[in-house]
Scaffold this motif. Structure first.
Motif, PDB file in Angstrom:
ATOM      1  N   VAL A 118      36.352  34.095  39.502  1.00 58.23           N
ATOM      2  CA  VAL A 118      36.178  32.713  39.062  1.00 58.23           C
ATOM      3  C   VAL A 118      37.147  32.372  37.951  1.00 58.23           C
ATOM      4  O   VAL A 118      37.819  31.336  37.966  1.00 58.23           O
ATOM      5  CB  VAL A 118      34.724  32.487  38.587  1.00 58.23           C
ATOM      6  N   SER A 119      37.249  33.281  36.943  1.00 50.28           N
ATOM      7  CA  SER A 119      38.096  32.970  35.805  1.00 50.28           C
ATOM      8  C   SER A 119      39.555  32.912  36.203  1.00 50.28           C
ATOM      9  O   SER A 119      40.343  32.169  35.624  1.00 50.28           O
ATOM     10  CB  SER A 119      37.901  34.027  34.717  1.00 50.28           C
ATOM     11  N   VAL A 179      32.238  26.541  34.651  1.00 47.80           N
ATOM     12  CA  VAL A 179      31.952  26.805  33.237  1.00 47.80           C
ATOM     13  C   VAL A 179      30.514  27.300  33.078  1.00 47.80           C
ATOM     14  O   VAL A 179      30.234  28.251  32.336  1.00 47.80           O
ATOM     15  CB  VAL A 179      32.204  25.546  32.389  1.00 47.80           C
ATOM     16  N   LYS A 180      29.580  26.649  33.788  1.00 43.19           N
ATOM     17  CA  LYS A 180      28.184  27.058  33.707  1.00 43.19           C
ATOM     18  C   LYS A 180      28.011  28.487  34.230  1.00 43.19           C
ATOM     19  O   LYS A 180      27.258  29.281  33.665  1.00 43.19           O
ATOM     20  CB  LYS A 180      27.312  26.098  34.510  1.00 43.19           C
ATOM     21  N   GLN A 181      28.696  28.786  35.332  1.00 42.85           N
ATOM     22  CA  GLN A 181      28.610  30.138  35.881  1.00 42.85           C
ATOM     23  C   GLN A 181      29.166  31.168  34.902  1.00 42.85           C
ATOM     24  O   GLN A 181      28.608  32.250  34.722  1.00 42.85           O
ATOM     25  CB  GLN A 181      29.380  30.226  37.210  1.00 42.85           C
ATOM     26  N   ASP A 182      30.296  30.829  34.244  1.00 42.13           N
ATOM     27  CA  ASP A 182      30.883  31.742  33.258  1.00 42.13           C
ATOM     28  C   ASP A 182      29.909  32.021  32.129  1.00 42.13           C
ATOM     29  O   ASP A 182      29.757  33.166  31.680  1.00 42.13           O
ATOM     30  CB  ASP A 182      32.178  31.156  32.698  1.00 42.13           C
ATOM     31  N   GLN A 183      29.255  30.970  31.638  1.00 43.26           N
ATOM     32  CA  GLN A 183      28.286  31.145  30.557  1.00 43.26           C
ATOM     33  C   GLN A 183      27.130  32.035  30.995  1.00 43.26           C
ATOM     34  O   GLN A 183      26.671  32.906  30.244  1.00 43.26           O
ATOM     35  CB  GLN A 183      27.759  29.779  30.104  1.00 43.26           C
ATOM     36  N   LYS A 184      26.646  31.819  32.219  1.00 46.14           N
ATOM     37  CA  LYS A 184      25.545  32.619  32.733  1.00 46.14           C
ATOM     38  C   LYS A 184      25.950  34.083  32.864  1.00 46.14           C
ATOM     39  O   LYS A 184      25.193  34.992  32.501  1.00 46.14           O
ATOM     40  CB  LYS A 184      25.105  32.075  34.097  1.00 46.14           C
ATOM     41  N   ILE A 185      27.163  34.331  33.362  1.00 47.58           N
ATOM     42  CA  ILE A 185      27.644  35.698  33.544  1.00 47.58           C
ATOM     43  C   ILE A 185      27.799  36.393  32.198  1.00 47.58           C
ATOM     44  O   ILE A 185      27.436  37.563  32.032  1.00 47.58           O
ATOM     45  CB  ILE A 185      28.970  35.705  34.326  1.00 47.58           C
TER      46      ILE A 185
END
Length: 715
Positions: A331-332, A385-391
């Protein structure tokens, strides 16, 4: 081989074809570092999830001889024993070593891992798993049985496997998108650009009707009438169609601009009829538009590919079988790519496209479509961005959990050490606790072994040393002048008369003079600077002969024979004499005992045991002999008999918790440790400890792994 009967060896080999509960294979193909180009690791349905989620592969301890040669970047593959499929392509992210995760693949992490030879991995390319009919011919030279093969791969095998995997990637965006564009019957409702949780599902259903998981194509979504070979053929045809369509982008069939645009974007069922711009005859090709729509398609394909990859990355984040860390990297890595493609779209100036010879007039439908696309891209970036924060949050929790587990393990080790001190299992704190045991050869339930390992009881750890020149079971090992001599043995009905010695300081093996007879399941005893090879069998005959090796003479000399022929006997050096007990004489199992006095150079019969025993152990503790376990002609026994040479009398001692034979018994301090062997007709990793004040009790030691018919020498 069981208890001296030559037929028992065949039984053991047949058992090697059983479906074992661990993912292990023959220990080594003996490839050097330079020749080792790849490694296959094993798993089953109950371990593959943890392999993928932790990005950690492991094998039993006996495989460390080549796992330790793994270096970062080495190609790796994962073989599922249940489905007989090979997954790839992975690569090593660390060096191969012992116990990277000491509690891996155990229930709640509460036990020592059964697969301590481990390596960290990362996913190099996700591809469809290969069935054995496809990859089997490539590694045909590795098969040593119909369903078992060596895990080490040379350069040629690794290259061919990578090529086969690369020909069928799980996520082939370019090929599938081009095939999608060429298909005039595309369902516009299956758009991958739609911003909803179900868009990825529709896209998968549209693209070959396949859904993806962490290991390849999902079996449930494949057509029941299509085989793996047929799927590989169809994917290859799709790739050829893709390349052909890519080369013919300048000569597309005559279509309306609105139709071509709708088929490429696939955004909404109403979009295909929203444009009424007509092209005439010779000017209907995309390359004839001002502003380069042909180039726009090329740039837009790149954007669509990255958007599809992003959708795939976000989708697998919710898959518990797929490593979160890997998905976070995917993702990143797409963030900058999306921004670059948005800039490409801005530069393409799609809104200025017009017919040749006309002024550049913006197309309202095109502008509306592009605005929708850009809005959806923004929404995707927000979701990212939300997925990154969750991860990140999950990774922080994982780090904290590992820290807590590590602290608990340290507390547990301290508690176990205190318990050992209180029970006084090993009283000599300066030397006995740190003593190690050299484990040589044997049988692990699947194959005979050539490996040599140094096992530390106090740490329950195994260190691999230089292996022998060949695989040996039913051998005997004797320590003489700081060297370990390995005498005779057997492997797959091939009996040895060869002898080799291991130098502890140099970690090297030296070939020594061979015996006069090929034999295994013999007893090896050190006495008066000489090695005595006592009894044994060559699979056809049992021997009473005794051969003696004198280092100064440099050859084996026949000595006084025993009164009885003894195969799978047990012997010990006690008070300057040799005691030989039990065994099999070719007709019956024995309970007799003989003693050899080197001063008289003769064997003397002594009081017999109460129980017939073969493939048992004989240990010396507190001036007494302990006959432990063995085979009585009908079954393995757990009974223990104790011989007092001053009284010339046997007494029954406390029985072990497990019936076992072909095990090893070593004395450390004031305790006897019974290690491995055949327990319930299976190679075992169970270790029991005996002390006079405590009796027999089971331990939690698991570091040695499953092994029987091996030799053990206390260092």
């Amino acid at each position: 081989m069981g208890g001296g009967r030559k037929t028992k060896s065949y039984t053991l080999q047949e058992k090697s074809k059983r479906s074992w509960s661990v993912n292990c294979s023959i220990s080594t193909r003996n490839l050097g570092k330079a020749k080792l180009a790849g490694v296959i690791f094993g798993c089953k349905n109950n371990t593959i999830k943890e392999c993928i989620s932790k990005l950690l592969f492991g094998l039993p301890a006996t495989h460390i001889s080549y796992v330790k040669h793994i270096r970062p970047g080495l190609p790796l593959f994962l073989f599922n024993y249940n489905y007989r499929k090979l997954h790839g392509i992975f690569e090593a992210a660390s060096e191969g070593k012992m116990n990277i995760d000491p509690c891996g693949w155990t229930e709640n992490g509460s036990e020592c891992t059964p697969f301590p030879a481990q390596v960290r991995v990362r996913i190099q390319m996700q591809c469809q798993p290969l069935i054995e009919d496809l990859f089997g011919p490539i590694i045909i030279g590795n098969y040593y049985e119909s369903n078992h093969f060596w895990f080490e791969l040379d350069h040629s095998q690794t290259s061919k496997l990578i090529s086969m995997f690369a020909s069928s990637p799980v996520f082939a965006s370019n090929a599938l998108l081009n095939v999608e564009r060429a298909n005039l019957n595309v369902n516009p409702n299956s758009s991958i650009m739609r911003n909803s949780d179900h868009s990825m599902v529709h896209s998968k259903a549209h693209i070959g009707q396949c859904s993806f998981n962490a290991h390849g194509l999902d079996e449930k979504n494949r057509s029941p009438n299509i085989s793996d070979n047929e799927e590989a053929r169809r994917i290859g045809q799709a790739k050829e169609t893709c390349l052909a369509s890519k080369g013919q982008s300048s000569s597309l069939p005559q279509q309306k601009w609105s139709e071509l645009f709708a088929k490429t974007i696939n955004t909404d069922s109403t979009l295909a009829s929203s444009s009424s711009l007509e092209l005439d005859g010779e000017n209907d090709s995309l390359k004839d538009f001002v502003g380069g729509p042909g180039q726009f398609y090329e740039e837009f394909d790149g954007l669509k590919q990255h958007m599809e990859t992003l959708y795939f990355s976000l989708a697998i984040d919710n898959d518990p079988c797929f490593p979160q860390k890997a998905s976070m990297e995917v993702v990143s890595s797409k963030t900058n790519t999306l921004e670059e493609n948005i800039s490409l779209l801005d530069r393409a100036e799609i809104e200025n496209c017009s017919l040749p010879g006309e002024e550049s007039v913006p197309d309202a439908n095109s502008q509306s479509t592009m605005h929708k696309i850009l809005e959806e891209i923004c929404q995707l970036k927000l979701n990212q961005v939300k997925q990154d924060q969750k991860i990140r949050s999950l990774e922080e929790e994982l780090v904290e959990s590992r820290r807590v587990i590590k602290n608990l393990k340290q507390l547990l080790e301290i508690s176990e050490c205190s318990s050992c001190e209180q029970t006084d299992l090993v009283t000599d704190s300066e030397s006995s606790v740190e003593k190690s045991i050299l484990i040589i050869g044997g049988f692990d339930g699947l194959s005979h072994l050539s490996c040599v390992d140094c096992y530390c009881l106090s740490r329950d750890s195994l260190e691999s040393l230089c292996p022998m020149s060949c695989m040996r079971s039913y051998t005997s090992a004797v320590k003489l002048n700081d060297e370990i001599y390995v005498i005779g043995g057997e492997c797959r009905n091939l009996w040895y008369d060869t002898v080799e010695s291991y130098n502890l300081e140099n970690n090297q093996w030296v070939t020594r003079p061979s015996m006069n007879q090929k034999k295994g399941s013999l007893a090896g005893i050190y006495l008066n600077e000489k090695i005595f090879a006592i009894g044994g069998s060559n699979g056809a005959h049992c021997f009473s002969e005794v051969e003696v090796f004198d280092v100064n003479v440099g050859m084996w000399i026949l000595s006084q024979s025993m009164h009885d022929r003894r195969f799978s006997l047990a012997a010990a050096n006690f008070n300057g004499a040799i005691y030989a007990a039990g065994g099999y004489d070719g007709n019956d199992y024995l309970k007799s005992l003989e003693r050899y006095d080197p001063r008289q150079r003769s064997w003397e019969r002594l009081e017999s045991m109460y129980t017939k025993r073969s493939c048992h152990s004989l240990a010396v503790l507190d001036e007494k002999l302990y006959a432990i376990g063995g085979y009585d002609g009908e079954r393995m026994v757990s009974t223990v008999e104790i011989y007092d040479p001053r009284m010339n009398r046997w007494t029954m001692g406390e029985s072990m918790n497990n019936s076992r034979g072909y095990s090893a018994a070593v004395v450390i301090g004031n305790s006897i440790f019974a290690i491995g062997g055949l327990v319930e007709d299976n190679a075992s990793d169970k270790v029991e400890c005996y002390a006079e004040s405590q009796g027999w009790h089971s331990t939690n030691l698991k570091g040695l792994g499953k092994r029987c018919s091996f030799s053990a020498v206390v260092l």
